[in-house]
Design an enzyme around this catalytic site. Sequence first.
Site, short mmCIF file in Angstrom:
data_model
loop_
_atom_site.label_atom_id
_atom_site.label_comp_id
_atom_site.label_asym_id
_atom_site.label_seq_id
_atom_site.Cartn_x
_atom_site.Cartn_y
_atom_site.Cartn_z
N GLY A 13 -12.27 0.43 5.24
CA GLY A 13 -11.08 -0.50 5.72
C GLY A 13 -11.29 -1.05 7.12
N TYR A 156 2.95 5.67 -2.16
CA TYR A 156 2.27 5.86 -0.94
C TYR A 156 2.53 7.17 -0.32
CZ TYR A 156 1.08 4.27 3.70
OH TYR A 156 0.28 4.15 4.92
#
Length: 247
Positions: A13, A156
């Site tokens: 990422g 998350y």
Amino acid sequence: MVNLNEKVAIVTGGAKGIGQAITRELAKHGVKVVVNYNSSVGSAEKLIAELKEAGSEVYAVQADVSNLEQSRKLVEETINHFGRLDILINNAGITRDKTFKKLSEEDWRTVIDVNLNSVYNTSSAALPHLLESDAGRIINISSIIGQFGGFGQTNYAAAKAGLIGYTKSLALELAKSSVTVNAICPGYIETEMVKEIPEDIREKLISKVPQRRLGQPEEIARGIIYLCQDGDYITGQQLNINGGIYM
């Protein structure tokens, strides 16, 4: 102090947000960086062009790190291109925020796959090469949400808390080797993701931070450099960069 010049790093990422800041900071210190991206091809191409123009050695590899085979391909391409691997930054992450009553199985699995299972995929592929380094580093980008939870973020929070447990356990296993394993837990950082939060809610978040501001991606990146350069005797730890909101 480890001389980072000519070391090789993968940043998952690595084309946007915190990952982009990490890529830039590593390159500034002479590290050869493989910028991993999944769908952010435009951001990756722009970043690579910018850093190459500045004289850095960088290389972009598209791979979905939630997929084991693509993660292995990412590591293989790194070795084929640069010949070694010293640093793995597990930064890839997504959110699918919803209260648990509204959370679908797909929302749960997608976030767990990208934020947590990806770290098994990349680390398992990278570890044989990291063990050959004289200063191997695995640094996992967790989150303050993995430490104190977050409303509407069960998926998350579970993934980011899992990263902390994973970091401690792998650090124990590798403690006798040259590879250290640590986590960085950012607080509220001024990224595109945070900028999308409605202004009134964002102001409420900032009011809870003792330093009364959002963190900057570059502050996380400097934490990466510290662990890579000065972290020989630091392993299994959480580096909290959060303006004092969680102590």
